[in-house]
Structure formats: C-alpha cells, structure tokens
Design a protein around this motif. Structure first.
Motif, short mmCIF file in Angstrom:
data_model
loop_
_atom_site.label_atom_id
_atom_site.label_comp_id
_atom_site.label_asym_id
_atom_site.label_seq_id
_atom_site.Cartn_x
_atom_site.Cartn_y
_atom_site.Cartn_z
N ARG A 71 48.12 -21.54 -17.63
CA ARG A 71 48.06 -22.18 -16.32
C ARG A 71 48.65 -21.24 -15.28
N ARG A 73 49.92 -20.74 -11.38
CA ARG A 73 50.42 -21.52 -10.23
C ARG A 73 51.05 -20.60 -9.20
N LYS A 105 44.32 -26.70 -6.50
CA LYS A 105 44.95 -26.80 -7.82
C LYS A 105 46.02 -25.73 -7.99
N ASP A 109 48.94 -28.45 -9.40
CA ASP A 109 48.99 -28.51 -10.86
C ASP A 109 48.70 -27.17 -11.54
N GLY A 110 48.03 -26.27 -10.84
CA GLY A 110 47.70 -24.97 -11.40
C GLY A 110 46.25 -24.90 -11.84
N VAL A 112 43.71 -23.71 -14.76
CA VAL A 112 43.81 -23.59 -16.21
C VAL A 112 42.62 -22.82 -16.76
#
Length: 136
Positions: A71, A73, A105, A109-110, A112
C-alpha cells in the motif's frame, strides 16, 4: 531490483501436474512480468511471456495471494496533488476521473497493488517531489 515470484499449480498436456512460475519486477524503470511453465514428468519447459507492461490479472492475483498487497500512501500533506495526478496518468491505463480517484486514495487509505507496481509508483512520485511511502 524489486521483484516477486509465485508458483501456480498447472496441468501439463501429458496429464501430469506441472508448475507455472510467474514473476513481476522492475527493470530499468519499467514494470516487467514473465511466466514459465515446467513439467518434471515429461520435461516440458515453456517461457510463456517475458516483457514489459502490466501483468495480466491471473499473474497479479497469484502474486498478491503469495505475498499480500503493498500500500502506497502520502506521508505528509502536499500543497498540490498535480504532480501525483501526472505520474498516475503516465503509469496507469485509466481515465482521468479514475486517476483522480487514485490520487484521492493516495491521500487517505492508500493505493494498493503488487510490491513491484507500488515500488515503481513510489519511485516516480518521489522524483516529482511527492512524499510517499509503502505500508506492507
């Protein structure tokens, strides 16, 4: 070089159990993938694919199942997300509205993906001054 490998059970034309090994990696700043097929019973060995580009879904699914997702971020707020938009547009085969969703994102939340996909994004985003890091 960042890369991952996964092995998938397969069936050979001879009727025996075989192995399909899939790999995804970064080479000279590009995402590459390859797949090899091996049957120990009859000796069949095939290189199914080797080259640059996004991996097909079955390869991605196998890598994610074997290694889990990575992930990406933002690690700190940025004054402008325009550089992130540009990078994601360059590396993604998606519409502009989908790129905007990816940037959103990234801020929350990141984003993925497989480790290789995320490492490539991290490198390109950092080159444009976007402070990102990977959660595993």
């Amino acid at each position: 070089m960042t890369g991952q490998t996964a092995k998938i059970a397969a069936l050979c034309e001879c009727g025996s159990a075989a192995v399909r090994q899939v790999n995804q990696f970064i080479d000279h700043g590009e995402l590459w993938w390859d797949a090899e097929f091996t049957c120990d019973s009859c000796g069949t060995y095939l290189c199914e694919h080797a080259g640059p580009g996004a991996a097909p879904d079955d390869v991605r699914v196998a890598l994610l199942a074997a290694h889990g997702p990575a992930r990406l971020r933002l690690v700190e707020p940025v004054s402008s997300l325009v550089p992130a938009l540009k990078v994601l547009r360059e590396v993604s085969v998606v519409s502009l509205s989908q790129v905007r969703e990816l940037v959103e994102k990234l801020s929350h939340d990141g984003v993925v993906g497989t480790l290789s996909e995320i490492e490539l994004l991290k490198t390109r985003l950092r080159l444009r001054g976007v402070p990102v890091d990977i959660d595993r």
